[in-house]
Design a protein around this motif. Structure first.
Motif, short mmCIF file in Angstrom:
data_model
loop_
_atom_site.label_atom_id
_atom_site.label_comp_id
_atom_site.label_asym_id
_atom_site.label_seq_id
_atom_site.Cartn_x
_atom_site.Cartn_y
_atom_site.Cartn_z
N ARG A 163 -8.02 8.14 -3.41
CA ARG A 163 -7.57 6.89 -4.06
C ARG A 163 -6.53 7.20 -5.15
N ALA A 166 -3.24 8.01 -3.67
CA ALA A 166 -2.52 6.81 -3.24
C ALA A 166 -1.92 6.05 -4.43
N GLN A 167 -2.60 6.11 -5.57
CA GLN A 167 -2.09 5.38 -6.73
C GLN A 167 -0.93 6.09 -7.41
N LEU A 202 -7.36 2.31 -2.69
CA LEU A 202 -6.43 3.17 -1.94
C LEU A 202 -5.43 2.31 -1.16
N MET A 203 -5.97 1.33 -0.44
CA MET A 203 -5.11 0.52 0.44
C MET A 203 -4.12 -0.36 -0.32
N ARG A 208 -0.04 4.34 -0.36
CA ARG A 208 -1.20 4.33 0.54
C ARG A 208 -1.02 5.29 1.70
N LYS A 209 0.23 5.52 2.10
CA LYS A 209 0.45 6.41 3.23
C LYS A 209 -0.08 7.81 2.92
N LEU A 212 -3.90 7.74 2.82
CA LEU A 212 -4.46 7.58 4.17
C LEU A 212 -4.37 8.87 4.97
N ALA A 236 -0.88 2.61 7.33
CA ALA A 236 0.20 2.60 6.33
C ALA A 236 1.23 1.55 6.70
N PRO A 242 3.56 -2.72 -1.37
CA PRO A 242 2.10 -2.68 -1.54
C PRO A 242 1.46 -3.93 -0.92
N VAL A 249 -5.90 -6.19 3.81
CA VAL A 249 -6.31 -4.87 4.30
C VAL A 249 -7.14 -5.00 5.57
#
Ligand code: ATP
Ligand code: MG
Length: 391
Positions: A163, A166-167, A202-203, A208-209, A212, A236, A242, A249
């Motif tokens: 997570r 991803a951020q 995360l999503m 996010r790619k 993931l 992704a 975003p 999601v």
């Protein structure tokens, strides 16, 4: 200092003046250094919970047994947590023992990643025991101490790692990543609600790619409810925008994995999503799985589900379909039965009907006729339509 930290300064000062150590800790320190927006200000102190409570006019017992007291100051809530160590962790998720200590260093040791193990004092000095500043500068997610051991203590940390990746767009340090790959199966020990929180964060994150890719490559994904056998990397999408909500999601997942309605529902239930989310997402995915759209399909999906479908089409690079959906949705003659020029009451009066299922059927027929533009949504036209039906 950023404003949220400025605002909390009196809390630190009050603790300091009473002879206690007190620091900003965790995400707010990390985000200050990264110059990112700050959502909550967490404080850590050598004061015990009873001591914290005695110093402030308004407090809430948030988690006294874990040492957390919420201090309310100028209508803001600050979680003030006593320095503590944790031990035990026999169930891979929470410590058997929490012990309050008077040392900042021991408190920082229990934290998950070096970038989250920074403390900032009232004078502006950063306390960095584990090289968190350097990791922030070069950009990496690295476990405090032995990664394997830390994931054994609390398996949720593995989800937190991907997570944060991803951020922030940081890679996960080699040993830390290996620790996740080794222990991914421990994720099954964690309550789905907590996995859910991290997965959605995360999503919705900008990178996010990256998150993931690790989520899939480490095997974490296959230990999430009903994810086994699916490819998470494709989630992704084609766009770097975003995603804007949890519902998007799940809609993306239902669409890209081509889940039939029963399987989608089952997945959404397994992740303990709300009934509202299940309803909206199911409608959106149904819409996306149609080959062509009748206006009636758009009407039945509803504006909110149609917007979910539009966002998913945009994210998956089908902007012309998204455009079509948006335009047609905007031009529907009505959006719900309340928009009809005639209501149930009027139908009963016109046709001298008693309340009952027949009224509902007629309402439905009127909606279908209006949505399909067979009749205009006007009292006279609707009345005529009803009278013709009776004849
Ligand atoms: P966010 O920006 O999402 O709030 P955060 O880092 O502040 O990120 P929180 O869940 O608010 O995350 O936790 C605050 C701090 O508590 C973290 O920065 C970390 O130091 C510590 N922490 C939280 N969860 C864990 C955990 N599972 N294991 C160890 N330390 C944790
Ligand atoms: Mg936080």
């Amino acid at each position: 200092l950023p404003q949220p930290l400025q605002d909390a300064l009196p809390v630190l000062q009050t603790l300091n003046q009473a002879g206690f150590q007190a620091y900003y800790v965790g995400g707010c320190v990390r985000d200050t250094i990264l110059q990112r927006p700050i959502h909550d200000v967490d404080l850590a102190t050598s004061a015990y919970p009873a001591e914290i409570k005695s110093l402030f006019a308004q407090t809430i017992d948030t988690g006294i047994q874990h040492g957390t007291v919420t201090v309310v100051l100028n209508h803001e809530n600050y979680e003030v947590t006593t320095f503590r160590t944790e031990s035990g962790y026999q169930d891979y998720r929470r410590p058997d023992h929490v012990e309050f200590v008077r040392s900042l260093d021991m408190d920082l040791q229990r934290r998950d990643f070096t970038i989250n193990a920074l403390a900032l004092d009232a004078t502006g000095e950063v306390h960095d025991l584990f090289g968190g500043l350097e990791d922030l500068r070069r950009g990496q997610i690295r476990a405090v101490g032995q990664a394997e051991a830390r994931f054994h203590e609390d398996a949720l940390r593995m989800m937190r790692a991907v997570r944060f990746q991803a951020q922030f767009g940081f890679p996960i340090a080699e040993q830390t990543l290996a620790g996740i790959t080794q222990n991914a199966a421990l994720l099954t020990k964690i309550a789905v609600e907590r996995i859910h929180v991290e997965f959605i964060k995360l999503m919705l994150a900008p990178y996010r790619k990256l998150g993931l890719d690790s989520f899939q490559a480490t095997g974490l994904a296959s230990y999430c409810p009903q994810f086994k056998g699916h490819d998470c990397r494709c989630l992704a999408g084609q766009s770097s925008q975003p995603l804007t909500s949890e519902a998007v999601v799940w809609t993306l997942i239902g669409y890209l994995w081509q889940l039939p309605p029963t399987q989608l529902r089952s997945l959404l239930r397994a992740w303990k999503t709300t009934n509202e989310t299940q309803k909206r997402v199911t409608r959106a995915v149904t819409l996306l799985q149609l080959n062509t759209w009748r206006d009636w399909d758009l009407y039945q999906a509803g504006t909110k589900s149609s917007q979910l479908a539009q966002e998913v089409l945009l994210v998956t690079g089908k902007s012309n379909w998204a455009q079509e959906l948006q335009e047609r949705q905007e031009h529907l003659p009505i959006y719900c039965s309340q928009d009809l020029a005639l209501g149930g009451q009027a139908i009963m009066e016109i046709l001298h009907l008693a309340p009952g299922p027949e009224v509902g059927r007629l309402l439905e027929e009127l909606q279908q006729a209006v949505v399909a533009r067979k009749i205009p949504n006007q009292v006279i036209a609707l009345t005529q339509f009803l009278q013709q039906k009776r004849n």
